[in-house]
Design an enzyme around this catalytic site. Structure first.
Site, PDB file in Angstrom:
ATOM      1  N   LYS A 177       0.879  -1.176   0.000  1.00 35.71           N
ATOM      2  CA  LYS A 177       0.000   0.000   0.000  1.00 35.71           C
ATOM      3  C   LYS A 177       0.916   1.225   0.000  1.00 35.71           C
ATOM      4  O   LYS A 177       2.072   1.135   0.410  1.00 35.71           O
ATOM      5  CB  LYS A 177      -0.885   0.012   1.256  1.00 35.71           C
ATOM      6  CG  LYS A 177      -2.137   0.819   1.116  1.00 35.71           C
ATOM      7  CD  LYS A 177      -3.220   0.106   0.310  1.00 35.71           C
ATOM      8  CE  LYS A 177      -4.361   1.046  -0.040  1.00 35.71           C
ATOM      9  NZ  LYS A 177      -5.492   0.349  -0.657  1.00 35.71           N
ATOM     10  N   ASP A 220      -6.702   4.414  -4.860  1.00 31.31           N
ATOM     11  CA  ASP A 220      -7.455   4.241  -3.615  1.00 31.31           C
ATOM     12  C   ASP A 220      -8.099   5.610  -3.372  1.00 31.31           C
ATOM     13  O   ASP A 220      -8.278   6.385  -4.333  1.00 31.31           O
ATOM     14  CB  ASP A 220      -6.531   3.824  -2.464  1.00 31.31           C
ATOM     15  CG  ASP A 220      -7.295   3.393  -1.209  1.00 31.31           C
ATOM     16  OD1 ASP A 220      -7.880   2.308  -1.212  1.00 31.31           O
ATOM     17  OD2 ASP A 220      -7.327   4.159  -0.219  1.00 31.31           O
TER      18      ASP A 220
HETATM   19  P1  NDP Z   1     -12.992   7.827  -3.083  1.00 26.71           P
HETATM   20  O1  NDP Z   1     -11.938   8.815  -2.757  1.00 26.71           O
HETATM   21  O2  NDP Z   1     -13.440   7.680  -4.487  1.00 26.71           O
HETATM   22  O3  NDP Z   1     -14.293   8.090  -2.194  1.00 26.71           O
HETATM   23  C1  NDP Z   1     -14.310   8.084  -0.814  1.00 26.71           C
HETATM   24  C2  NDP Z   1     -15.675   8.607  -0.406  1.00 26.71           C
HETATM   25  O4  NDP Z   1     -15.855   8.408   0.978  1.00 26.71           O
HETATM   26  C3  NDP Z   1     -15.834  10.105  -0.681  1.00 26.71           C
HETATM   27  O5  NDP Z   1     -17.121  10.340  -1.128  1.00 26.71           O
HETATM   28  C4  NDP Z   1     -15.605  10.714   0.691  1.00 26.71           C
HETATM   29  O6  NDP Z   1     -16.264  11.959   0.905  1.00 26.71           O
HETATM   30  C5  NDP Z   1     -16.255   9.679   1.555  1.00 26.71           C
HETATM   31  N1  NDP Z   1     -15.773   9.771   2.917  1.00 26.71           N
HETATM   32  C6  NDP Z   1     -14.531   9.944   3.369  1.00 26.71           C
HETATM   33  N2  NDP Z   1     -14.515  10.005   4.698  1.00 26.71           N
HETATM   34  C7  NDP Z   1     -15.804   9.855   5.085  1.00 26.71           C
HETATM   35  C8  NDP Z   1     -16.459   9.804   6.325  1.00 26.71           C
HETATM   36  N3  NDP Z   1     -15.778   9.920   7.465  1.00 26.71           N
HETATM   37  N4  NDP Z   1     -17.813   9.650   6.344  1.00 26.71           N
HETATM   38  C9  NDP Z   1     -18.511   9.520   5.199  1.00 26.71           C
HETATM   39  N5  NDP Z   1     -17.935   9.567   3.994  1.00 26.71           N
HETATM   40  C10 NDP Z   1     -16.613   9.724   3.940  1.00 26.71           C
HETATM   41  O7  NDP Z   1     -12.469   6.437  -2.505  1.00 26.71           O
HETATM   42  P2  NDP Z   1     -12.875   4.971  -2.934  1.00 26.71           P
HETATM   43  O8  NDP Z   1     -14.329   4.911  -3.193  1.00 26.71           O
HETATM   44  O9  NDP Z   1     -11.927   4.495  -3.937  1.00 26.71           O
HETATM   45  O10 NDP Z   1     -12.543   4.179  -1.582  1.00 26.71           O
HETATM   46  C11 NDP Z   1     -13.487   4.049  -0.527  1.00 26.71           C
HETATM   47  C12 NDP Z   1     -13.042   2.930   0.380  1.00 26.71           C
HETATM   48  O11 NDP Z   1     -12.931   1.704  -0.370  1.00 26.71           O
HETATM   49  C13 NDP Z   1     -11.681   3.100   1.054  1.00 26.71           C
HETATM   50  O12 NDP Z   1     -11.708   2.485   2.315  1.00 26.71           O
HETATM   51  C14 NDP Z   1     -10.744   2.329   0.133  1.00 26.71           C
HETATM   52  O13 NDP Z   1      -9.565   1.922   0.789  1.00 26.71           O
HETATM   53  C15 NDP Z   1     -11.618   1.144  -0.210  1.00 26.71           C
HETATM   54  N6  NDP Z   1     -11.268   0.425  -1.421  1.00 26.71           N
HETATM   55  C16 NDP Z   1     -11.206   1.047  -2.624  1.00 26.71           C
HETATM   56  C17 NDP Z   1     -10.903   0.325  -3.755  1.00 26.71           C
HETATM   57  C18 NDP Z   1     -10.959   0.926  -5.121  1.00 26.71           C
HETATM   58  O14 NDP Z   1     -10.912   0.164  -6.089  1.00 26.71           O
HETATM   59  N7  NDP Z   1     -11.069   2.224  -5.263  1.00 26.71           N
HETATM   60  C19 NDP Z   1     -10.545  -1.102  -3.674  1.00 26.71           C
HETATM   61  C20 NDP Z   1     -10.731  -1.682  -2.375  1.00 26.71           C
HETATM   62  C21 NDP Z   1     -11.040  -0.918  -1.301  1.00 26.71           C
HETATM   63  P3  NDP Z   1     -15.666  13.363   0.387  1.00 26.71           P
HETATM   64  O15 NDP Z   1     -16.065  13.421  -1.051  1.00 26.71           O
HETATM   65  O16 NDP Z   1     -16.329  14.366   1.253  1.00 26.71           O
HETATM   66  O17 NDP Z   1     -14.188  13.283   0.592  1.00 26.71           O
END
Ligand code: NDP
Length: 451
Positions: free
Chosen positions: A126, A166
């Site tokens: 990571k 990520d």
């Molecule tokens: P993004 O950056 O695309 O999106 C993250 C989202 O979560 C944003 O909308 C963000 O809001 C929101 N967020 C962040 N903190 C909080 C919080 N405390 N409460 C509510 N919403 C919150 O990330 P991903 O969708 O790629 O990743 C999301 C999760 O999935 C992470 O844990 C990541 O490690 C995991 N993951 C992702 C993968 C991938 O392929 N992308 C693969 C496997 C796991 P805001 O817009 O306000 O920042």
């Protein structure tokens, strides 16, 4: 004091929040794999756990870049190369102000077992930076990515370490990182995954994690003899890549996703969230979810200040299936209690470690089907490996081909996890099944490769 007890003690006494997350992840695994360690002494004799919890190397570097006002900015970059017993290091890059060594250690450790569960030849890693892409211009993001890669390129390669995206790192950032790598090394090779399709990315990589989470849930519900998702109300947290593609797939299978959230608040739209609008607001423009109400004044927006103390508004919405897809520890014991009270039947983790240990225990004791992240969100890394295969053979698979392979992979992971849990006397416990199954494969490879 045994090693396991000593490690757990460290967890209990550690302070930094990032470090705590690592020990939270570690403690869960240590408890889960106890039946395996007890059933076969070879894992203890070969000191697998002691070797597995220490990364092969942790790289930390300075990233210096010029902002749009020609002011010098300094950030810290990291790459944690955790374990490559099964294949080249593989795992995403996160750009977020909270990124530190401890958070990346937790994510890297989880990634080893997740990648093992896919059955594909990939190790665990990571990386990322405390750089915050929010509010930055495209040009600033590009300059940061170039500066980041100036250092990172020394440690990665298609057979050595293949980063992906990520939080805060999507195909745009991967494109800039790839462009800089190509320039520095004069090579055109599959050193990153999640590349835009126009230059050797795989179709369906953006959709893979969210779609995979839904495929996993369908399989889990089927194994557990529960009703399928068709026609069922579902709640989703997050509004990023994982959340929005989970919502997309939920619509495709006939479910009704009624919520999403970002770091500022939650949207509840009982008629079903408007996916096109959400994509526009969050993926294209990175705007606040509150703007959703301009188009849908009948929906409800709950700002974080109005969340129940110790909980989150999104888990207070009655649902059949819940999908935490935002970030770590976003589903607490109180949230779990609310879900149970409202009759929720299944929780599947799209984000990494979104549920606290207390929440998981409560859900499991109330027989809520629980799909843990390292199994349920492995679809992203699986399609990343498909991208590596396509790059290596200079071929391109169609959307349908990738989708079919993803679906089969998620079904296989889910069935394997369920079967392992049964074999080790913890039937229905997908957390233990995933930890034992993921650990065993890596451990056996480590033993075969010697110390
Ligand atoms: P993004 O950056 O695309 O999106 C993250 C989202 O979560 C944003 O909308 C963000 O809001 C929101 N967020 C962040 N903190 C909080 C919080 N405390 N409460 C509510 N919403 C919150 O990330 P991903 O969708 O790629 O990743 C999301 C999760 O999935 C992470 O844990 C990541 O490690 C995991 N993951 C992702 C993968 C991938 O392929 N992308 C693969 C496997 C796991 P805001 O817009 O306000 O920042």
């Amino acid at each position: 004091m045994s090693f396991v007890e000593a490690e757990i003690k460290k967890f209990e006494s550690s302070n930094g929040s990032g470090t705590n997350l690592f020990y939270q992840a570690l403690e869960e695994v240590i408890y889960s794999i106890a039946p395996l360690l007890e059933s076969d002494p070879k894992y203890t004799e070969h000191a697998i756990l002691e070797r597995l919890v220490v990364p092969d190397r942790m790289i930390e570097f300075k990233v210096t870049w010029l902002d749009d006002n020609n002011k010098i900015q300094v950030n810290t970059g990291y790459r944690v190369q955790f374990n490559n017993a099964l294949g080249p290091y593989k795992g995403g890059l996160r750009f977020h102000p909270t990124v530190n060594e401890g958070i990346l250690k937790f994510l890297g450790f989880e990634q080893i077992l997740k990648n093992s569960l896919t059955g594909l030849p990939i190790g665990g890693a990571k990386g990322g930076s405390d750089f915050d892409p929010k509010g930055k211009s495209d040009f600033e993001i590009m300059k940061f990515c170039s500066a980041f890669m100036t250092e990172l390129h020394k440690y990665i390669g298609p057979r050595m370490d293949v980063p992906a995206g990520d939080i805060g790192v999507g195909s745009k950032e991967i494109g800039y990182l790839f462009g800089e790598y190509k320039k520095i090394t004069s090579t055109y090779e599959g050193v990153l995954t999640g590349k835009p399709f126009i230059f050797s990315g795989s179709l369906m990589r953006p959709e893979a994690t969210g779609y995979g989470v839904v495929y996993f849930t369908e399989t889990m519900l089927d194994i557990e003899n529960k009703e399928p998702l068709q026609g069922k109300v579902c709640t989703v947290s997050g509004a990023g890549n994982v959340a929005l593609h989970a919502i997309e797939k939920l619509y495709q299978v006939g479910a009704l996703p009624v919520s999403c959230s970002d770091s500022q608040g939650t949207i509840h739209d009982p008629r079903g969230v408007n996916l096109d609008l959400l994509k526009q607001l969050k993926l294209e423009k990175r705007q606040s979810l509150e703007l959703y109400l301009e188009t849908h004044p009948e929906a409800k927006y709950i700002p974080v200040e109005e969340y129940p103390e110790g909980g989150h508004a999104v888990w207070d919405i009655p649902c059949y299936a819940a999908f935490p897809c935002a970030t770590q520890n976003e589903l607490t014991e109180l949230d779990a209690q609310n879900l149970i009270t409202n009759g929720c039947v299944s929780v599947t983790e799209g984000a990494n470690m979104p549920s606290t240990p207390d929440a998981i225990e409560l859900l499991q004791t109330h027989n809520v089907c629980f799909g843990p992240a390292k199994a349920a969100n492995a679809g992203g890394v699986a399609v990343s490996e498909f991208e590596m295969s396509q790059n290596a053979s200079m071929s391109t698979w169609t959307f349908e081909e990738v989708d079919e392979k993803l679906k089969l992979t998620m079904q296989r992971i889910c069935k394997r996890v369920a079967l392992t849990a049964k074999d080790y006397g913890v039937e229905g416990n997908y957390v233990d099944g995933a930890n034992i199954s993921g650990f065993k494969k890596v451990a056996d490879a480590m033993i075969a490769e010697g110390i």
